[in-house]
Structure formats: structure tokens, C-alpha cells
Enzyme design. Structure first.
Site, mmCIF file in Angstrom:
data_model
loop_
_atom_site.group_PDB
_atom_site.id
_atom_site.type_symbol
_atom_site.label_atom_id
_atom_site.label_comp_id
_atom_site.label_asym_id
_atom_site.label_seq_id
_atom_site.Cartn_x
_atom_site.Cartn_y
_atom_site.Cartn_z
ATOM 1 N N ARG A 91 4.766 97.910 -9.831
ATOM 2 C CA ARG A 91 4.495 98.743 -8.660
ATOM 3 C C ARG A 91 5.315 99.993 -8.896
ATOM 4 N NH1 ARG A 91 7.031 94.544 -5.593
ATOM 5 N NH2 ARG A 91 7.304 93.610 -7.627
ATOM 6 N N ARG A 143 3.981 104.713 -5.086
ATOM 7 C CA ARG A 143 4.255 104.305 -3.709
ATOM 8 C C ARG A 143 5.419 105.039 -3.052
ATOM 9 N NH1 ARG A 143 6.668 98.305 -3.328
ATOM 10 N NH2 ARG A 143 8.193 98.429 -4.971
ATOM 11 N N TYR A 174 2.372 82.354 -7.130
ATOM 12 C CA TYR A 174 1.877 82.780 -5.808
ATOM 13 C C TYR A 174 0.873 81.784 -5.239
ATOM 14 C CZ TYR A 174 4.142 87.315 -6.325
ATOM 15 O OH TYR A 174 5.078 88.309 -6.458
ATOM 16 N N ARG A 216 -3.275 106.270 1.533
ATOM 17 C CA ARG A 216 -3.325 104.827 1.321
ATOM 18 C C ARG A 216 -3.913 104.098 2.521
ATOM 19 N NH1 ARG A 216 -2.877 100.040 2.039
ATOM 20 N NH2 ARG A 216 -1.317 98.589 1.269
ATOM 21 N N ASP A 234 -3.860 95.273 -8.535
ATOM 22 C CA ASP A 234 -2.758 94.336 -8.332
ATOM 23 C C ASP A 234 -2.999 93.114 -9.209
ATOM 24 O OD1 ASP A 234 -0.335 94.061 -6.242
ATOM 25 O OD2 ASP A 234 -1.129 92.076 -6.697
#
Ligand code: CP3
Length: 339
Positions: free
Chosen positions: A2, A6, A127, A15, A51
Site C-alpha cells: 500500500r 494513499r 485472512y 477515492r 489489492d
């Protein structure tokens, strides 16, 4: 990682609210977001705005990315009955928006290479099993040790997903691929070797014929660095816990390195940031095959002006080619990624 985008006001301005998945599904928006840091900073390469959970979300596993949290799963992976929920990815059908974004970008980027990427089987599995970001990976390790057969079946499917996704990104025009095993550093070398290495090796060898550089990255991987290298990447991403000099000593001469400025250092006074950038460059000592980068993602509160100074400082660093000859026709600071 990331990355640069951002922390930018122009990123926050377009965004929108809500899940990053919605932004990734809009090729025009994802293209623009990918281009923002290239335009602003003049970096030598960029990473696709997507992602690591994009493919698994696309096949309907029930994953979302909660703002400020990370990937969350509605019904986590717990038993063999969950295996069929991970079907093969058909990139043109399941993730056409990713491929459209890659094609748009390649048309816009000119000489600047686009890095495609995927999540490595272990990090994605963590995850799916935990259902959310974890500190201990307790459920993940319980499944790994408690049911190795199911573990291998799960990681094998996730390896297939990563291969299909990476191949489609390269077919659409990506110039390099990065495999993110961000949380592999949570494992002992023995566990990494038995439970993860075969699956990451499958991913990296599954894209070896594409003839693009393959980057392999994880956080806190000093103890498993040589095992990760054995998975077959051309470039190893290093975080700030290990100096590039020591990383190279462990890795040997045949692999390039990417890294490794501590993203938190960017909050220190300007002269400290400059010293730390110099320290990273000095640790590499102008050996060929260094992609200057942060050791992990840009923190959202980072001042864009500080990042600009880092980029400029790295570009101003004149590499001593070591053969005693000047190479004026080829500015040594440009395209450092591909030597
Ligand atoms: O940033 C970029 O533009 C590059 C594209 C990119 C993203 N995620 C977009 C994103 C990449 C390469 C990733 C990879 C990724 N995603 C990794 C591996 C690299 C790493 O940083 O270790 C991991 C572990 C994830 C999972 C994930 N996605 C987490 C843990 C989070 C953090 C949640 C937060 O808000 O801090 C995300 C969300 C995410 N993915 C953001 C971005 C830009 C954060 C901001 C947003 O949602 O707009």
C-alpha cells in the site's frame, strides 16, 4: 505495498468513501489513482491499484476490505467443506476491470514500467482463516499444524488463483510482477519450509516463462530470507529490520534487492530523513540490482513533500559503476529497477 497514493490529497479527493473494492472495479478511477504518484513524484515504476484480495473477492468468497482495518471475511475458512468455495479464477470473466485498468495504464505510462501483483498463498490464507487482520495467526497456525492435508489443498488453490491473476496482468501488459507474502515473517523457518515454500515456489515457477522480473516480499523475513529466495524470485523485497548489506550477504549475488527505508523515518526532521536515505544507498554500496523503495507501505499521514525529497535524493545519487569508466549516455540513476 500500500504505497504512495494513499497519502496524497488527490487520492483522497477521488477515492470516495467505502470499500477499496468498489474503486478497483472502476478502471478509469483505478487508472487515475495508479498514475497519481507517477505524475507527482516522477518515480521510475508504479504498482497497479488493486489489492491482494481482488481475485478471491471476484470468485465470490465473501471478502471485503474495511477502511482502516483491512481484509474481512464474512464466513471464514474453517473446514474441508469450505474448499469448493475457492474455484479457479477466469481473469477475463471474473476480473475484466483489472485487465482494463492494466491496458489503460500501459497505454498511458510510456517507458514507466507497471508492476502487477498478487497475494502469496500464505498471506491470503491467513485472512481467509482468521476472517480479519491478526497479530498471532493462531487459527491459521492451528489449521496448518492440525490438518496439513487441508492446508496444502487450500494453499494449492490459492497458488492457482495467484498464477492465473499474475499471468493475466502480464498478458495485459504489466512489465514485472510482485508476490506479496507480507505476513510470512510470522513463521519459523521450519514451518515456512514445510507449509509455505512449496506453494510460493509453485506461484513463482508458474510465471517463470513470462520473462518478466519477479519480486517476492514479506515483512520481518530476515530469518526466512534464503528460503523465500529459494521460491525462485529475481528480486527480494527487504524491510527495514535488515540492512541491504546483510540481506545481500544472506542472499548471495544472483538476486536483486528492493528496499528498504523505514516508512516511519519519514516523520523525522528533513536532515534525518536525508541521512537515512543515504544510509540505505550506502548499505547497497552501488551494487547492481537495487530497487530503492520503502521497507513497507507509505503511512497515510506521510507528508507528500517529504516523499518528493526522497525521490529527488535517490535520483540525484550518482552511481559509481565500479569499472572506473563514466557512462554519460546512461544516467545511472534512471530505471535502476531493470539492471
Ligand atoms: O497502494 C497502492 O496504490 C498499491 C496497490 C495496493 C493496495 N493493496 C491498495 C490498498 C497493493 C499492492 C496492496 C497490497 C496489499 N493489500 C497487501 C500486501 C502489501 C502490504 O502492504 O503488505 C496487503 C497485506 C493488503 C491487504 C490490505 N488492504 C490491508 C492490510 C489494508 C489496510 C487497511 C488500511 O486502511 O490501512 C488494505 C487496504 C488498502 N489496499 C489501501 C490501499 C491503498 C488503504 C486505503 C484505502 O482503502 O483506500
Amino acid at each position: 505495498m500500500r504505497q504512495a497514493g494513499r497519502s496524497l490529497p488527490e487520492y483522497r479527493a477521488i477515492r470516495g468513501e467505502g470499500s477499496i473494492i468498489d474503486a478497483i472495479r472502476q478502471p478509469d478511477l483505478a487508472t487515475e489513482i495508479t498514475l497519481q504518484p507517477v505524475r507527482r513524484y516522477g518515480v521510475d515504476a508504479c504498482i497497479l491499484y488493486s489489492d491482494i484480495v481482488t481475485p478471491i473477492e471476484a470468485i465470490g468468497f465473501g471478502v471485503d476490505v474495511a477502511p482502516g482495518v483491512g481484509p474481512v471475511v464474512e464466513r471464514p475458512f474453517r473446514t474441508a467443506a469450505d474448499l469448493p468455495r475457492i474455484r479457479p479464477l477466469e481473469p477475463e470473466v471474473d476480473t475484466p476491470y483489472v485487465l482494463e485498468t492494466v491496458r489503460n495504464l500501459v497505454a498511458e505510462l510510456g517507458d514507466v514500467p507497471l508492476i502487477g501483483f498478487a497475494g502469496a498463498p500464505f498471506t491470503v490464507a491467513s485472512y481467509l482463516i482468521e476472517g480479519k487482520p491478526s497479530r498471532t495467526y493462531a487459527l491459521t497456525k492451528a489449521l496448518m499444524h492440525g490438518d496439513p492435508t487441508l492446508w496444502d489443498a487450500l494453499l494449492d488453490r490459492l497458488a492457482d488463483l495467484a498464477i492465473a491473476s499474475l499471468r493475466s496482468q502480464v498478458a495485459a501488459g504489466a512489465s514485472a510482477v510482485q508476490l506479496f507474502d507480507s505476513w510470512a515473517g510470522a513463521l519459523s523457518p521450519a514451518d515456512y519450509q514445510r507449509f509455505v515454500l512449496p506453494h510460493s515456489t509453485k506461484v513463482l515457477s508458474g510465471v517463470a516463462d513470462l520473462d518478466v522480473p519477479r519480486i517476492h516480499f514479506g515483512v520481518g523475513t530476515g530469518e526466512i530470507l534464503t528460503l523465500m529466495r529459494d521460491a525462485g524470485a529475481d528480486v527480494m523485497g527487504i524491510d527495514w529490520r535488515l540492512s541491504l548489506d546483510e540481506a545481500r550477504r544472506r542472499l548471495g549475488p544472483d538476486v536483486a534487492v528492493q528496499g528498504n527505508l523505514d516508512p516511519a523515518v519519514l516523520f523525522a526532521p528533513p536532515e534525518v530523513v536525508a541521512e537515512q536515505v543515504d544510509a540505505v544507498l550506502a548499505s547497497n554500496a552501488d551494487r547492481p540490482g537495487h530497487v530503492f523503495n520503502l521497507g513497507h507501505g507509505v503511512l497515510p499521514e506521510t507528508d507528500p513533500a517529504v516523499l518528493q525529497r526522497v525521490v529527488d535524493q535517490v535520483h540525484a545519487h550518482a552511481i559509481d559503476p565500479g569499472d572506473g569508466e563514466a557512462h554519460p549516455e546512461e544516467p545511472a540513476t534512471k530505471g535502476a529497477m531493470w539492471r
